[in-house]
Design an enzyme around this catalytic site. Structure first.
Site, PDB file in Angstrom:
ATOM      1  CB  SER A 124      -0.852  -0.017   1.281  1.00 39.88           C
ATOM      2  OG  SER A 124      -1.452   1.232   1.502  1.00 39.88           O
ATOM      3  CE1 TYR A 149      -4.396  -2.715   5.511  1.00 44.67           C
ATOM      4  CE2 TYR A 149      -3.694  -0.471   5.044  1.00 44.67           C
ATOM      5  CZ  TYR A 149      -4.032  -1.734   4.610  1.00 44.67           C
ATOM      6  OH  TYR A 149      -3.972  -2.029   3.268  1.00 44.67           O
ATOM      7  CE  LYS A 153      -1.694  -4.480   3.504  1.00 51.35           C
ATOM      8  NZ  LYS A 153      -1.922  -5.771   2.852  1.00 51.35           N
TER       9      LYS A 153
END
Ligand code: NAD
Ligand code: WQD
Length: 346
Positions: A124, A149, A153
């Site tokens: 991302s 979150y 990643k």
């Protein structure tokens, strides 16, 4: 090629499975359906006339993954499975690290056991962190995420780098998505969030279809031309095709010598404001989107977009669909499926 797609019933996964089947790959989908519907798989079959082999299961189940990789003679894995709601990740950090980090480690263990070393990972733009200058380039260092979150990643990218450093046989693509929106042009598959949408486009389409009264635009006083935030929105079908380009690239590795870890931005390279989205949506669909300017949302950045040159030069991939295409297709999906994959209440 035999491709295992984890999270293949989800939003980006389903669009990628369509492209894979249409390119004559054999596809196995493994998904625990925690944020998706099996109806998506039926719709994929309607679009393509072909079926992906479906296994309902969890990526944290290493034994199951190992068995699937061996029995299905998988050559490469595309790993979408994970949790993705930024706000929820702040409330439930352990669930996010467990699904996203432990889940990825479980997959890597299974791939090692089965001798499969080609992987495309859903990363991302969030990995650049809040301090990176725009446009984001792949040679910038990984940033410091402001939520679990984003940290998950960054952690997985770090794990992949260490793995590729330790074993030169791996070929891994970390695809750093910007803001995917839109839907397949058939209107049969699309984004179907549970509950109140966190992301802009599903909220806009749910207002337009009458499920919600108005859009709250989070902040009208940013240092941008119209005061609203700027993002790099790309069509989910363009994004899906980027995975096929990455797979092709990974397939160029010769036996024993992998490509290592390569990161590619998948974006258009263009920034669009929230107000631009609303106005363009109204123009292409002729549907009004009532909105009000609301307070800023915690953690939002004013503006970021991709430098998309590396994917163009190394993968031969670039986004081709316009903002109008994205919004028209998002609306076709929402208007044909007002309740998403749920049948309408009678
Ligand atoms: P999604 O929630 O629609 O799809 C994820 C799929 O994974 C779902 O079908 C879900 O049921 C499944 N899943 C979740 N945890 C699982 C587990 N432990 N085992 C098996 N299946 C599991 O999300 P999406 O938008 O399609 O995103 C796919 C991937 O892309 C995610 O990793 C996400 O973090 C990443 N990503 C998404 C965006 C975006 O804006 N949508 C942007 C950047 C990165
Ligand atoms: C876009 C713009 C909001 C909803 C998130 C994740 C990111 C990535 C993609 C996975 C922002 C504004 C939104 C609303 C609004 N996901 N907005 N009203 O925040 O750029 O990125 O999804 O990796 O990691 O953070 O996307 O769609 O939530 O917001 O005004 O009801 O729309 O403030 O400016 P975001 P988004």
């Amino acid at each position: 090629m035999n491709v295992l797609v984890t999270g293949g019933a989800g939003y980006i996964g389903a669009h990628t499975v369509v492209e894979l089947l249409q390119a004559d790959h054999q596809v196995t989908v493994l998904d625990n359906l925690c944020n998706s519907s099996p109806i998506a798989l039926e719709r994929i079959a309607r679009i393509t006339g072909q079926r992906a082999h479906f296994i309902e299961g969890d990526v944290r189940d290493t034994a199951l993954l190992t068995q699937v990789l061996q029995e299905r003679q998988v050559n490469a894995v595309i790993h979408f499975a994970g949790l993705k709601a930024v706000g929820e990740s702040v409330q439930k950090p352990i669930a996010y690290y467990d699904n996203n980090v432990t889940g990825s480690i479980s997959l890597l263990k299974a791939m090692t056991a089965a001798g499969v070393r080609q992987l495309v990972f859903s990363s991302s733009a969030t990995v650049y962190g809040p301090l990176a200058p725009v446009p984001y380039r792949e040679d910038m260092p990984l940033g410091q995420a402001s939520n679990p979150y984003g940290s998950s990643k960054i952690m997985v990218e770090q794990i992949l780098a260490d793995l590729c450093h330790a074993d030169a046989g791996w070929s891994v693509a970390a695809l750093r998505y910007f803001n995917p929106i839109g839907a397949h042009e058939s209107g049969l598959i699309g984004e179907d969030p549970q509950g109140i949408p966190n992301n802009l486009l599903p909220f806009v389409t749910q207002v337009a279809v009458g499920r919600r009264p108005e859009l709250a635009i989070f902040g009208g006083d940013y240092d941008t031309p119209d005061g609203t935030c700027i993002r790099d929105y790309l069509h989910v079908v363009d994004l899906a095709r980027g995975h096929l380009s990455a797979l092709q690239k990974l397939g160029q590795a010769t036996a024993g010598t992998g490509l290592g870890l390569k990161a590619w931005n998948l974006g258009t390279g263009q920034g669009t404001s929230v107000l631009d989205i609303v106005r363009t949506f109204e123009t292409v669909t002729s549907r009004p989107v009532p909105y009000r300017i609301a307070p800023r949302r915690a953690g939002d950045l004013a503006a970021f977009w991709a430098d998309a040159a590396l994917a163009a030069s190394e993968l031969g991939w670039q986004a081709t669909r316009t903002l109008e295409d994205m919004l028209r297709d998002a609306w076709r999906w929402q208007s044909k499926n007002p309740q998403g994959y749920q049948p309408e209440a009678s």
